[in-house]
Design an enzyme around this catalytic site. Structure first.
Site, PDB file in Angstrom:
ATOM      1  N   VAL A 131      -1.005  -7.755  -6.501  1.00 48.54           N
ATOM      2  CA  VAL A 131      -1.180  -8.618  -5.330  1.00 48.54           C
ATOM      3  C   VAL A 131      -2.170  -9.727  -5.690  1.00 48.54           C
ATOM      4  CG1 VAL A 131      -1.994  -8.745  -2.954  1.00 48.54           C
ATOM      5  CG2 VAL A 131      -0.675  -6.761  -3.715  1.00 48.54           C
ATOM      6  N   GLU A 148     -21.757  12.617  -7.389  1.00 44.85           N
ATOM      7  CA  GLU A 148     -20.657  13.347  -8.023  1.00 44.85           C
ATOM      8  C   GLU A 148     -20.733  13.227  -9.545  1.00 44.85           C
ATOM      9  OE1 GLU A 148     -15.824  13.935  -7.494  1.00 44.85           O
ATOM     10  OE2 GLU A 148     -16.824  12.214  -6.589  1.00 44.85           O
ATOM     11  N   ASP A 198     -11.084   1.654   1.154  1.00 44.36           N
ATOM     12  CA  ASP A 198     -12.344   0.962   0.858  1.00 44.36           C
ATOM     13  C   ASP A 198     -12.440  -0.412   1.499  1.00 44.36           C
ATOM     14  OD1 ASP A 198     -13.291   3.065  -0.719  1.00 44.36           O
ATOM     15  OD2 ASP A 198     -12.301   2.301  -2.520  1.00 44.36           O
ATOM     16  N   ALA A 248     -12.445   9.473  -0.467  1.00 47.51           N
ATOM     17  CA  ALA A 248     -11.007   9.732  -0.577  1.00 47.51           C
ATOM     18  C   ALA A 248     -10.504  10.537   0.615  1.00 47.51           C
ATOM     19  CB  ALA A 248     -10.716  10.474  -1.881  1.00 47.51           C
TER      20      ALA A 248
END
Length: 273
Positions: free
Chosen positions: A14, A103, A233, A250
């Site tokens: 895109v 994480e 996001d 997520a």
């Protein structure tokens, strides 16, 4: 996974969105739409901090993660081969104690003992430092979860510098500041996980946004653009209980995907009924 008889899959990049003409410009040509779902993800946000783009690693895609893994293993592999030991080889700085940073620190805490064993390195010589400018780790999460995460990681040897900002990233490490004090931390590995912003295509399309994230309605549509949904996001949803945005995780993106699918089905059914 995709039913080709019902879905026209186009593999392309895109390039822009023209919301007035209701067209999406891609590397393979233009696509017109009745309804548009924008789920373009995020890009790293460096906040203009000098040297981050040049000297810090990011975890933005699979290739950057592989590069980071190979770099860290190289530092451990060459530590004992240097004529003079360089402590900065075993110093890893992680900028950011948000979801991604925490994480990564968890995975790093599990991997470091394996690397020490493999390359005959005393784990006490390894430093893992997390620098976070906000007054707390994991902003927006429950305080009990924050305490649990920090205590767990500190047990694995992670040092936290909370309320401390990275002022500059250099070839030798980072310069941090808290109040009026500054400190240089020499490190061969600096990982930037302190921020993302919505895809710049969203800003360029003219949607009202905050760092590339558009505040959407409860049905995930863009105010004043009822034919456009934005999720993941690129979207901004306020948690009314704490008056803060939901974190761009997520799990939330998956819930948004299911919600948009149901809303689109209802709109199409209503349109043709």
């Amino acid at each position: 996974m995709i039913n080709s008889s019902r879905v026209n899959f186009v593999q392309a990049t895109v390039e822009s969105i023209d919301k007035e003409a209701k067209k999406v410009v891609t590397s393979e040509g233009e696509l017109s739409y009745d309804y548009l779902v924008v789920a373009l993800g995020a890009v790293p946000e460096t906040f203009g901090i000098a040297g981050l783009k040049e000297y810090a690693f990011s975890i933005s895609n699979i290739n950057s993660a592989r590069q980071l893994r190979e770099h860290i293993e190289l530092q451990f592999a060459t530590y004992n081969t240097d004529a003079e030991k360089r402590p900065e080889r075993l110093t890893i700085v992680v900028g950011g104690a948000g979801f991604t940073g925490i994480e990564f620190l968890g995975e790093l805490g599990n991997r470091v003992p394996e690397l020490c064993k493999e390359y005959d390195i005393d784990q006490k010589d390894v430093r893992i430092i997390c620098v976070e400018a906000a007054p707390t780790a994991l902003p927006g999460f429950d305080p009990e979860l924050i305490d649990y995460a920090m205590n767990y990681l500190q047990g694995k040897g992670v040092e936290f510098k909370i309320g401390t900002a990275i002022k500059e990233c250099t070839p030798e490490g980072i310069i941090v500041g808290k109040d009026d004090d500054t400190e240089e931390i020499k490190a061969a590995t600096v990982v930037w996980a302190a921020g993302v912003r919505g895809n710049p295509i969203v800003e360029e399309a003219g949607f009202e946004n905050m760092r590339g994230r558009v505040k959407v309605s409860p049905d995930l549509r863009v105010p004043e653009n009822d034919d456009v949904f934005i999720i993941g996001d690129c979207s901004l949803i306020i948690n009314e209980e704490i008056n803060r945005p939901y974190p761009p995780t997520a799990q939330i993106a998956m819930q948004q995907g299911e919600t948009v699918a149901k809303n689109l089905a209802a709109l199409v059914k209503r349109r043709f009924s």
